[in-house]
Motif scaffolding. Structure first.
Motif, PDB file in Angstrom:
ATOM      1  N   ARG A 320       0.838  -1.200   0.000  1.00 26.16           N
ATOM      2  CA  ARG A 320       0.000   0.000   0.000  1.00 26.16           C
ATOM      3  C   ARG A 320       0.878   1.256   0.000  1.00 26.16           C
ATOM      4  N   ALA A 323       2.315   1.770  -3.443  1.00 26.12           N
ATOM      5  CA  ALA A 323       1.342   2.288  -4.417  1.00 26.12           C
ATOM      6  C   ALA A 323       1.071   3.766  -4.171  1.00 26.12           C
ATOM      7  N   ALA A 338      -3.255  -0.677  -8.477  1.00 31.24           N
ATOM      8  CA  ALA A 338      -3.279  -1.786  -7.512  1.00 31.24           C
ATOM      9  C   ALA A 338      -2.714  -3.082  -8.103  1.00 31.24           C
ATOM     10  N   SER A 388      -8.195  -4.191  -5.542  1.00 30.38           N
ATOM     11  CA  SER A 388      -8.199  -2.848  -4.962  1.00 30.38           C
ATOM     12  C   SER A 388      -8.193  -2.938  -3.436  1.00 30.38           C
ATOM     13  N   VAL A 391      -4.819  -4.045  -1.855  1.00 32.63           N
ATOM     14  CA  VAL A 391      -3.766  -3.040  -1.842  1.00 32.63           C
ATOM     15  C   VAL A 391      -4.140  -1.843  -0.974  1.00 32.63           C
ATOM     16  N   TYR A 392      -5.391  -1.396  -1.035  1.00 28.89           N
ATOM     17  CA  TYR A 392      -5.716  -0.119  -0.405  1.00 28.89           C
ATOM     18  C   TYR A 392      -6.453  -0.213   0.923  1.00 28.89           C
TER      19      TYR A 392
END
Ligand SMILES: [Zn+2]
Length: 438
Positions: A320, A323, A338, A388, A391-392
């Protein structure tokens, strides 16, 4: 057909060349390998599994590859914070290591770090530290996959008197590990400012002979580059090129100081860059221009660095941060989407270690190095795109299962090969010893 294991998750995030995300699919594992990925109805007809694992809330994905760490340093977690690299190293870390870093320290630290990694979805790590035989033993006993660094540094340590002894001990370990399918080796000369030309010549020669990677901190800070230029007139990367080290077997860790010529050189030579964004942020070392590297076709993988400069070994968190920071550095919100961040944490790490034929994605024929992540939680709802969320908005506590080569190392958050209570007790013993004297 009789096989070992069938796993039916909600999603299979393959990280294959097409980044396929599959629903209503099942993965079949036999003799440590993935033997089939197919619609669940078909798998149920085709296989007679010895074990079935239903994971109705989970995404199954390849295990994360931590491409740069120092596992033994987990015992120095939080010992010295909020300092720049050289002050942190010279006045805190190196003195503590000189006093404490022996085989037992490395073994206990490695076990603690490995447990933390298994619990956060890492199935393979690339290590650099003294007493690598102790880290190898801890990795072997735990069942995790690892690339053990044969460290080289110009000065004596508790592990050895200097370069000759380090090389000799490293080579002996390399030989010993030939019979361990989950353990590989790399040469790990510490950094351009701590390893002189002569040892680097030897490392290059031996790495070619043994066909192993070379793993080194390079251009970690502006100070490193300025000091080298003042002393030799050369940027460290230029010096390494002149020594012949730069090629597809070279893993350059950090790379926060890069001009356009450096990037062109890395691309031409096929060098892998190991990005450690949280360590770079914490030590205020600088920013690796990941979007530029990726645009130039350079393979960028991710590492946490050691626990003393991060301070966790959480590859989901690292992904994260990578990114997010890539977007800020490139001033472009579309930089490192992502899917690409997930590739950096998996297949790109496998490529850097020369293991991409074996691990890094979920594909038939590859080793069953996999993790399951619970995406049915309140924090993950609603869910439009599992990649998504990974990763976030996923935390490492959502990793429920970890397998390496088909063997479960964590089931429903319970470690199977390591005992958490023992590890915590050992860590407290070290804390008392080290804390009293620092
Ligand atoms: Zn490091």
């Amino acid at each position: 057909m009789e096989i070992d294991l069938l796993i039916t998750p909600e999603w299979i995030i393959t990280v294959d060349s097409g980044n396929q995300v599959l629903r209503h699919h099942t993965i079949a594992v036999d003799d440590s390998r993935i033997v089939g990925i197919m619609p669940t109805s078909e798998a149920e007809k085709r296989y007679i599994p010895r074990q079935i694992v239903a994971l109705p809330q989970q995404a199954l994905l390849p295990g994360l590859v931590n491409a740069h760490t120092h596992v033994a340093m987990s015992l120095l977690k939080g010992l010295a914070d909020d300092l720049p690299l050289m002050d942190w190293l010279q006045h805190h870390i190196w003195p503590a290591e000189a006093r404490w870093a022996d085989a037992e320290f490395v073994y206990n630290g490695a076990q603690l770090a490995i447990a933390e990694m298994i619990r956060s979805g890492t199935t393979c790590f690339n290590d650099m530290y003294f007493f690598p035989e102790a880290a190898a033993q801890a990795a072997d006993e735990s069942g995790i996959r690892a690339c053990i660094g044969m460290i080289i540094i110009d000065f004596p340590t508790r592990w050895g008197s200097g370069v000759e002894e380090y090389l000799q001990k490293g080579l002996a370990l390399h030989d010993q590990l030939q019979e361990k399918p989950l353990l590989t080796t790399a040469f790990a000369p510490h950094a351009p400012y701590t390893v002189s030309d002569e040892p680097l010549h030897k490392v290059l020669h031996l790495a070619c002979e043994l066909d192993v990677p070379i793993h080194m901190h390079v251009h970690e800070t502006a100070f490193e580059v300025q000091q080298a230029q003042a002393q030799t007139g050369l940027r460290p990367l230029t010096r390494l090129e002149q020594l012949g080290l730069l090629d597809k077997h070279f893993l350059a860790v950090h790379m926060t100081q890069l001009n356009d010529e450096d990037i062109a050189l890395l691309a031409t030579k096929g060098v892998h860059v190991i990005h450690c964004p949280e360590s770079n942020l914490k030590l205020a070392s600088g920013f690796c221009p990941v979007a530029k590297l990726t645009a130039a076709g350079i393979n960028v993988a991710l590492g946490t660095d050691g626990n003393a400069s991060n301070n966790d070994l959480d590859m989901l968190g690292e992904m994260r941060t990578a990114a997010l920071i890539a977007k800020a550095v490139a001033q472009d919100a579309s930089a490192i989407p992502a899917t690409q961040a997930l590739r950096m944490a998996t297949i790109n790490g496998a490529k850097a270690l020369g293991l991409d034929a074996k691990i890094g994605s979920l594909e038939v024929g590859k080793s069953a190095d996999m993790i399951a992540v619970d995406l049915g939680t309140l924090e993950s709802s609603p869910l439009y795109d599992p990649v998504s969320h990974l990763v976030y908005c996923t935390s490492r506590e959502q990793v429920t299962h970890t397998w390496v080569a088909g063997k479960a190392l964590m089931i429903n958050r319970q470690l199977t090969t390591l005992d958490s209570a023992t590890l915590i007790a050992k860590a407290h013993c070290w804390q008392q010893k080290i804390g009293e004297t620092s």
